[in-house]
Design a protein around this motif. Structure first.
Motif, PDB file in Angstrom:
ATOM      1  N   VAL A 143       0.913  -1.095  -0.018  1.00 13.01           N
ATOM      2  CA  VAL A 143       0.164  -0.072  -0.002  1.00 13.01           C
ATOM      3  C   VAL A 143       0.703   1.166  -0.109  1.00 13.01           C
ATOM      4  O   VAL A 143       1.709   1.386   0.992  1.00 13.01           O
ATOM      5  CB  VAL A 143      -0.966  -0.043   1.143  1.00 13.01           C
ATOM      6  N   PHE A 144       0.659   2.108  -1.149  1.00 10.24           N
ATOM      7  CA  PHE A 144       1.370   3.327  -1.148  1.00 10.24           C
ATOM      8  C   PHE A 144       0.530   4.469  -0.926  1.00 10.24           C
ATOM      9  O   PHE A 144      -0.576   4.546  -0.972  1.00 10.24           O
ATOM     10  CB  PHE A 144       1.920   3.515  -2.695  1.00 10.24           C
ATOM     11  N   ASP A 145       1.230   5.352  -0.093  1.00  8.83           N
ATOM     12  CA  ASP A 145       0.399   6.725   0.316  1.00  8.83           C
ATOM     13  C   ASP A 145       0.766   7.568  -0.653  1.00  8.83           C
ATOM     14  O   ASP A 145       2.065   8.007  -0.774  1.00  8.83           O
ATOM     15  CB  ASP A 145       0.751   7.152   1.893  1.00  8.83           C
ATOM     16  N   GLU A 149       1.053   6.795 -11.614  1.00 12.74           N
ATOM     17  CA  GLU A 149       1.358   5.681 -12.709  1.00 12.74           C
ATOM     18  C   GLU A 149       2.768   5.066 -12.619  1.00 12.74           C
ATOM     19  O   GLU A 149       2.862   3.808 -13.480  1.00 12.74           O
ATOM     20  CB  GLU A 149       1.059   6.165 -14.073  1.00 12.74           C
ATOM     21  N   LYS A 150       3.598   5.375 -11.792  1.00 15.10           N
ATOM     22  CA  LYS A 150       5.123   4.856 -11.930  1.00 15.10           C
ATOM     23  C   LYS A 150       5.435   4.046 -10.703  1.00 15.10           C
ATOM     24  O   LYS A 150       6.304   3.817 -10.260  1.00 15.10           O
ATOM     25  CB  LYS A 150       6.110   5.937 -12.119  1.00 15.10           C
ATOM     26  N   LEU A 151       4.249   3.827  -9.889  1.00 16.62           N
ATOM     27  CA  LEU A 151       4.317   3.119  -8.361  1.00 16.62           C
ATOM     28  C   LEU A 151       5.219   1.921  -8.778  1.00 16.62           C
ATOM     29  O   LEU A 151       6.154   1.560  -7.677  1.00 16.62           O
ATOM     30  CB  LEU A 151       2.930   2.849  -7.750  1.00 16.62           C
ATOM     31  N   PRO A 152       4.626   0.931  -9.533  1.00 16.45           N
ATOM     32  CA  PRO A 152       5.562  -0.305  -9.689  1.00 16.45           C
ATOM     33  C   PRO A 152       7.310  -0.041  -9.715  1.00 16.45           C
ATOM     34  O   PRO A 152       7.855  -0.660  -9.143  1.00 16.45           O
ATOM     35  CB  PRO A 152       5.108  -1.109 -10.734  1.00 16.45           C
ATOM     36  N   GLU A 153       7.369   0.996 -10.632  1.00 15.62           N
ATOM     37  CA  GLU A 153       8.946   1.356 -10.935  1.00 15.62           C
ATOM     38  C   GLU A 153       9.464   1.806  -9.544  1.00 15.62           C
ATOM     39  O   GLU A 153      10.744   1.492  -9.121  1.00 15.62           O
ATOM     40  CB  GLU A 153       8.885   2.295 -12.099  1.00 15.62           C
ATOM     41  N   ILE A 154       8.722   2.696  -8.902  1.00 11.49           N
ATOM     42  CA  ILE A 154       9.419   3.093  -7.625  1.00 11.49           C
ATOM     43  C   ILE A 154       9.645   2.377  -6.613  1.00 11.49           C
ATOM     44  O   ILE A 154      10.640   2.214  -5.951  1.00 11.49           O
ATOM     45  CB  ILE A 154       8.413   4.423  -7.194  1.00 11.49           C
ATOM     46  N   MET A 155       8.641   1.265  -6.564  1.00  6.97           N
ATOM     47  CA  MET A 155       8.741   0.275  -5.685  1.00  6.97           C
ATOM     48  C   MET A 155       9.762  -0.584  -5.802  1.00  6.97           C
ATOM     49  O   MET A 155      10.689  -1.010  -4.629  1.00  6.97           O
ATOM     50  CB  MET A 155       7.440  -0.618  -5.657  1.00  6.97           C
ATOM     51  N   VAL A 156      10.255  -1.192  -7.070  1.00  5.78           N
ATOM     52  CA  VAL A 156      11.357  -1.850  -7.471  1.00  5.78           C
ATOM     53  C   VAL A 156      12.478  -0.956  -7.233  1.00  5.78           C
ATOM     54  O   VAL A 156      13.631  -1.775  -6.764  1.00  5.78           O
ATOM     55  CB  VAL A 156      11.262  -2.197  -8.730  1.00  5.78           C
ATOM     56  N   ASN A 157      12.720   0.269  -7.435  1.00 10.84           N
ATOM     57  CA  ASN A 157      13.970   0.815  -7.689  1.00 10.84           C
ATOM     58  C   ASN A 157      14.366   1.700  -6.213  1.00 10.84           C
ATOM     59  O   ASN A 157      15.481   1.827  -5.676  1.00 10.84           O
ATOM     60  CB  ASN A 157      14.064   1.834  -8.677  1.00 10.84           C
ATOM     61  N   ILE A 193       7.148  13.889  -7.810  1.00  5.08           N
ATOM     62  CA  ILE A 193       6.503  15.123  -7.942  1.00  5.08           C
ATOM     63  C   ILE A 193       6.756  16.100  -6.855  1.00  5.08           C
ATOM     64  O   ILE A 193       6.396  15.656  -5.817  1.00  5.08           O
ATOM     65  CB  ILE A 193       5.137  14.963  -8.451  1.00  5.08           C
ATOM     66  N   LEU A 194       7.157  17.410  -7.128  1.00  2.00           N
ATOM     67  CA  LEU A 194       7.285  18.510  -6.027  1.00  2.00           C
ATOM     68  C   LEU A 194       6.079  19.404  -6.400  1.00  2.00           C
ATOM     69  O   LEU A 194       6.364  20.002  -7.207  1.00  2.00           O
ATOM     70  CB  LEU A 194       8.630  18.856  -6.001  1.00  2.00           C
ATOM     71  N   ASP A 195       5.374  19.598  -5.492  1.00  2.00           N
ATOM     72  CA  ASP A 195       4.364  20.606  -5.281  1.00  2.00           C
ATOM     73  C   ASP A 195       4.654  21.780  -4.685  1.00  2.00           C
ATOM     74  O   ASP A 195       4.134  22.943  -5.017  1.00  2.00           O
ATOM     75  CB  ASP A 195       2.990  20.025  -4.750  1.00  2.00           C
ATOM     76  N   ASP A 196       5.807  22.035  -3.853  1.00  2.00           N
ATOM     77  CA  ASP A 196       6.152  23.158  -3.342  1.00  2.00           C
ATOM     78  C   ASP A 196       7.576  22.981  -2.776  1.00  2.00           C
ATOM     79  O   ASP A 196       7.936  22.005  -2.377  1.00  2.00           O
ATOM     80  CB  ASP A 196       5.245  23.743  -2.360  1.00  2.00           C
ATOM     81  N   VAL A 197       8.344  24.146  -3.151  1.00  2.00           N
ATOM     82  CA  VAL A 197       9.780  24.066  -2.585  1.00  2.00           C
ATOM     83  C   VAL A 197       9.892  25.588  -2.383  1.00  2.00           C
ATOM     84  O   VAL A 197       9.908  26.539  -2.929  1.00  2.00           O
ATOM     85  CB  VAL A 197      10.831  23.711  -3.689  1.00  2.00           C
ATOM     86  N   SER A 198      10.607  25.910  -0.879  1.00  2.00           N
ATOM     87  CA  SER A 198      10.755  27.258  -0.290  1.00  2.00           C
ATOM     88  C   SER A 198      11.757  27.029   0.541  1.00  2.00           C
ATOM     89  O   SER A 198      12.003  26.090   1.284  1.00  2.00           O
ATOM     90  CB  SER A 198       9.207  27.626   0.085  1.00  2.00           C
ATOM     91  N   ILE A 199      12.621  28.190   0.698  1.00  2.00           N
ATOM     92  CA  ILE A 199      13.358  28.285   1.668  1.00  2.00           C
ATOM     93  C   ILE A 199      12.851  28.830   3.020  1.00  2.00           C
ATOM     94  O   ILE A 199      12.190  29.775   3.171  1.00  2.00           O
ATOM     95  CB  ILE A 199      14.546  29.491   1.152  1.00  2.00           C
TER      96      ILE A 199
END
Length: 221
Positions: free
Chosen positions: A7-9, A42-50, A105-111
């Motif tokens: 199960v991925f969140d 859509e890339k969860l299987p690849e993320i899980m493997v790598n 995916i990065l939705d926000d980046v701030s200093i």
């Protein structure tokens, strides 16, 4: 063979990543970034493997440190303070590109934190104090010059007025002074006439003032 689902969140995960790096002018700076990230669904299987389930822990600290070092090295320490928005935007673009290589995916980046060495901070403070003192000195000098100019204009005006009065006296003789004396006497007389504590007596020595007689008792024989 029994298999179990993983199960991925895929909700956004906030993370603060800190890095110590050097600026273009060799100043050390501690920077903290707040990153909101999520895996590409859509890339969860690849993320899980790598990467596994702890994909954010394995990827984000390393790529944040990499991007910060590469970006901060392009700026002087003072530019990091004066161009903070531009620096933050450049870090975000570079980090988003790097994270996409890992399907993140990065939705926000701030200093969130930017701190220099104690020596550099003291130098900046001293520079600001010196600039304030310089501005204050300029103001004092400008004020003194204005006061000097005002005194010169006042003196010139008084000199011109005295010259006009002198010329008027030469043209009118003593008549102008006599008129002034009469005007002054008239003002004084008008003021005294309204006072209840002033008694007018006619001139000369022929006036006798009736004073009440005080009867004295005859001495006893």
């Amino acid at each position: 063979m029994v298999t179990y689902p993983t199960v991925f969140d895929i909700r956004l995960r906030p993370r603060i990543v800190s890095s110590r790096t050097g600026t273009k002018d060799l100043q050390q700076v501690q920077i903290s970034l707040r990153v909101l990230s999520r895996p590409r669904a859509e890339k969860l299987p690849e993320i899980m493997v790598n990467l596994g389930e702890d994909w954010d822990e394995r990827v984000l600290p390393s790529i944040v440190n990499e991007v910060l070092k590469a970006t901060v090295a392009q700026y002087d320490a003072e530019q990091l303070l004066t161009e903070r928005e531009s620096v933050s935007r450049k870090i975000r673009v570079a980090l988003e590109k790097r994270a996409s290589e890992f399907n993140i995916i990065l939705d926000d980046v701030s200093i969130t934190h930017l701190m220099f060495s104690k020596e550099f901070t003291t130098a900046i403070e001293n520079k600001q104090v010196a600039q304030q003192d310089a501005e204050r000195s300029k103001f004092v000098v400008a004020k003194a010059e204005q006061e000097k100019l005002a005194a010169i204009i006042l003196a010139e005006g008084e000199g011109e007025a005295a010259g006009l009065i002198s010329e008027a006296l030469k043209a009118a003789g003593s008549g102008a002074i006599e008129v002034k004396r009469i005007d002054a006497a008239r003002e004084i007389a008008e003021t005294l006439s309204h006072s209840r504590n002033v008694v007018y007596l006619p001139g000369g020595n022929n006036m006798m003032m009736a004073l009440p007689q005080v009867a004295r008792a005859a001495p006893l024989q």
